[in-house]
Enzyme design. Structure first.
Site, short mmCIF file in Angstrom:
data_model
loop_
_atom_site.label_atom_id
_atom_site.label_comp_id
_atom_site.label_asym_id
_atom_site.label_seq_id
_atom_site.Cartn_x
_atom_site.Cartn_y
_atom_site.Cartn_z
N SER A 315 0.80 -1.22 0.00
CA SER A 315 0.00 0.00 0.00
C SER A 315 0.83 1.27 0.00
CB SER A 315 -0.91 0.02 1.24
OG SER A 315 -1.80 -1.07 1.24
N HIS A 404 -7.43 0.32 5.97
CA HIS A 404 -7.04 -1.07 6.25
C HIS A 404 -7.12 -1.39 7.75
CE1 HIS A 404 -6.04 -2.22 2.21
NE2 HIS A 404 -5.29 -1.15 2.05
#
Length: 475
Positions: A315, A404
């Site tokens: 990410s 997340h």
């Protein structure tokens, strides 16, 4: 025959009439203003909206009115759309007098009368425009129309925050329409329709798809792509996720996206790497279903590729550099051991000069920097992800981290020289992070983060936080 079908058959011939009311004319498919909306025109338009809301002439007539409004709205330019949205905002809100009356009634009664008064108050608080929004949802393309209208309202809000109540009304309507229970998970492959593949290229928001060859690589045998669709928007992906089947933890996006790299046999993979999640509809901002997408994709992968044992992301960290070069980073640097900071960043005269110091480094060759500096920046990144909060809110400041962590992941690994594109260097000095979804811990991680702001990390990240030159020495 249902109402929507009858509207289409009976209403199309009248769709061109409304623009004249707004003082707009057609030029091909565009609409251009012919001056300000005068009071007489506003009155006529207001009467048409009122007739639609009140269902004068019956439900079919009301739906015809809604269809005409929707068709013409889609043809107007920004000025025309703003006039119409301002009318909805200002003239079709809740009735203040009715609200005051309902409040007074609720304050003087008890029992059954109080329940009735509360019902009346609830009804009075619903803005008149809500019925028009509901009418639009009944049209064949009405859901997409509302999504695009909220996108237009977002654009207006940048200059005119007063449009927020209209955005809120649209969000409430869309939230009920986009309940995750009715969304459809679909797998996208190289054999999917070309029009859909073109939309993947256009909507990719994390790592730009540079060519058809690039797209084909991302849909190879060792890759997966999944998207959510709404039944009323079958040709429009709402959000899609790109997955690489990998052996071990992926720590570099350039390697992951290298079109010349050989494909891995799915049977040899042990890790699913979620490396790109893209929302495609701006009008659905603030309506969460990305977390449900991840959970469904995990279930699908566990079924289709049972040898996969680990689920991680690779990410971006979009807010890190901006934060480090601002007040947040300065406060953190002031709390470090001056000797360790000087050793890791030789030539840095004071924490206040850190942004200038960073700008003078050779970011075209970040791999050549000292190990101490790498440890410093990685340690600062861990603290940013875990400590930088949204004001008094206990949730993470970084939007990707919040996404997340809120979905139940933990911070697994910080990766140096993981994304050296101009965007990667601009956002996070080229650093990227792996978040890991440990299936048996997802719910606990989610609950602890949501309610207490707890950020779970791997043992490697804990060690980095304590041993890095960025370790906190004083509060």
């Amino acid at each position: 025959m249902n109402i929507a079908t009858e509207v289409i058959q009976r209403g199309k011939r009248n769709w061109s009439r409304l623009p004249k009311v707004l003082g707009l004319t057609r030029k091909g498919k565009e609409m251009t203003p012919e001056g300000a909306l005068v009071q007489a025109d506003a009155k006529t338009l207001r009467e048409q909206i009122e007739a639609c809301i009140a269902q004068r002439g019956g439900p079919v007539s009301s739906s015809q009115q809604a269809a005409r409004l929707a068709e013409d709205y889609s043809q107007w330019d920004e000025a025309g759309k703003r006039r119409f949205l301002a009318l909805l905002l200002d003239d079709f809100d809740f009735n203040e007098a009715q609200v005051q009356e309902a409040l007074q009634a609720a304050g003087n009664v008890t029992g059954e009368e109080l329940r009735n008064a509360c019902q009346a108050l609830r009804k009075a608080l619903v803005p008149a425009r809500a019925e028009l929004l509901r009418r639009w949802t009944l049209l064949p393309a009405g859901v997409k129309f509302l999504v695009d209208m909220r996108r237009d309202v977002f654009a207006l809000m940048r200059e005119e925050p007063r449009f927020k109540p209209l955005s809120t009304d649209l969000k409430e309507m869309l939230s009920s329409l986009f309940n995750v229970g009715i969304l459809q998970l679909q797998s996208i492959s190289w054999n999917s329709p070309a029009a859909l593949l073109e939309k993947l290229i256009a909507y990719e928001a994390v790592h730009e798809i540079e060519s058809w060859e690039d797209l084909k690589h991302r849909l190879n045998v060792d890759r997966r792509c999944f998207a959510f669709f709404h039944p009323n928007m079958p040709n429009e992906p709402l959000i899609f996720i790109e997955v690489a089947l990998h052996k071990g933890v992926a720590d570099n996006v350039q390697k992951l996206l290298d079109t010349s790299a050989p494909a891995l046999k799915p049977s040899d993979a042990d890790t699913a790497v979620f490396y790109s999640i893209s929302n495609t509809q701006k009008g659905l901002g603030g309506i969460p279903f990305g977390g449900f997408l991840i959970k469904q994709v995990v279930d699908r992968l566990r079924h289709d590729v049972p040898n996969i044992r680990k689920f991680i992301t690779l990410s971006p960290i979009p807010g890190f550099r901006k934060w480090m070069e601002g007040e947040g980073g300065l406060e953190m640097l002031k709390g470090l051991d001056p000797k360790k900071l000087a050793a890791a960043a030789p030539g840095l005269s004071a924490p206040e000069n850190f942004a200038e110091y960073l700008a003078g480094l050779d970011w075209e060759h970040p791999e050549s920097m000292s190990e101490d500096f790498k440890m410093l920046l990685k340690g600062l990144c861990v603290r940013y992800l875990g400590e930088a909060k949204r004001g008094n809110n206990p949730t993470a400041l970084d939007p990707v981290a919040h996404f997340h962590l809120n979905n139940g992941a933990r911070i697994e690994q910080i990766n140096w020289v993981a994304n050296v594109t101009p965007r990667g260097l601009r956002e996070s000095f080229g650093l990227m992070v792996n978040y890991r979804y440990k299936l048996e811990r997802i719910e606990k991680h989610h609950e602890d983060y949501l309610h207490r702001g707890v950020v779970y990390t791997s043992s490697a990240v804990k060690a980095l936080r304590t041993k890095s030159p960025a370790a906190k020495t004083r509060s």
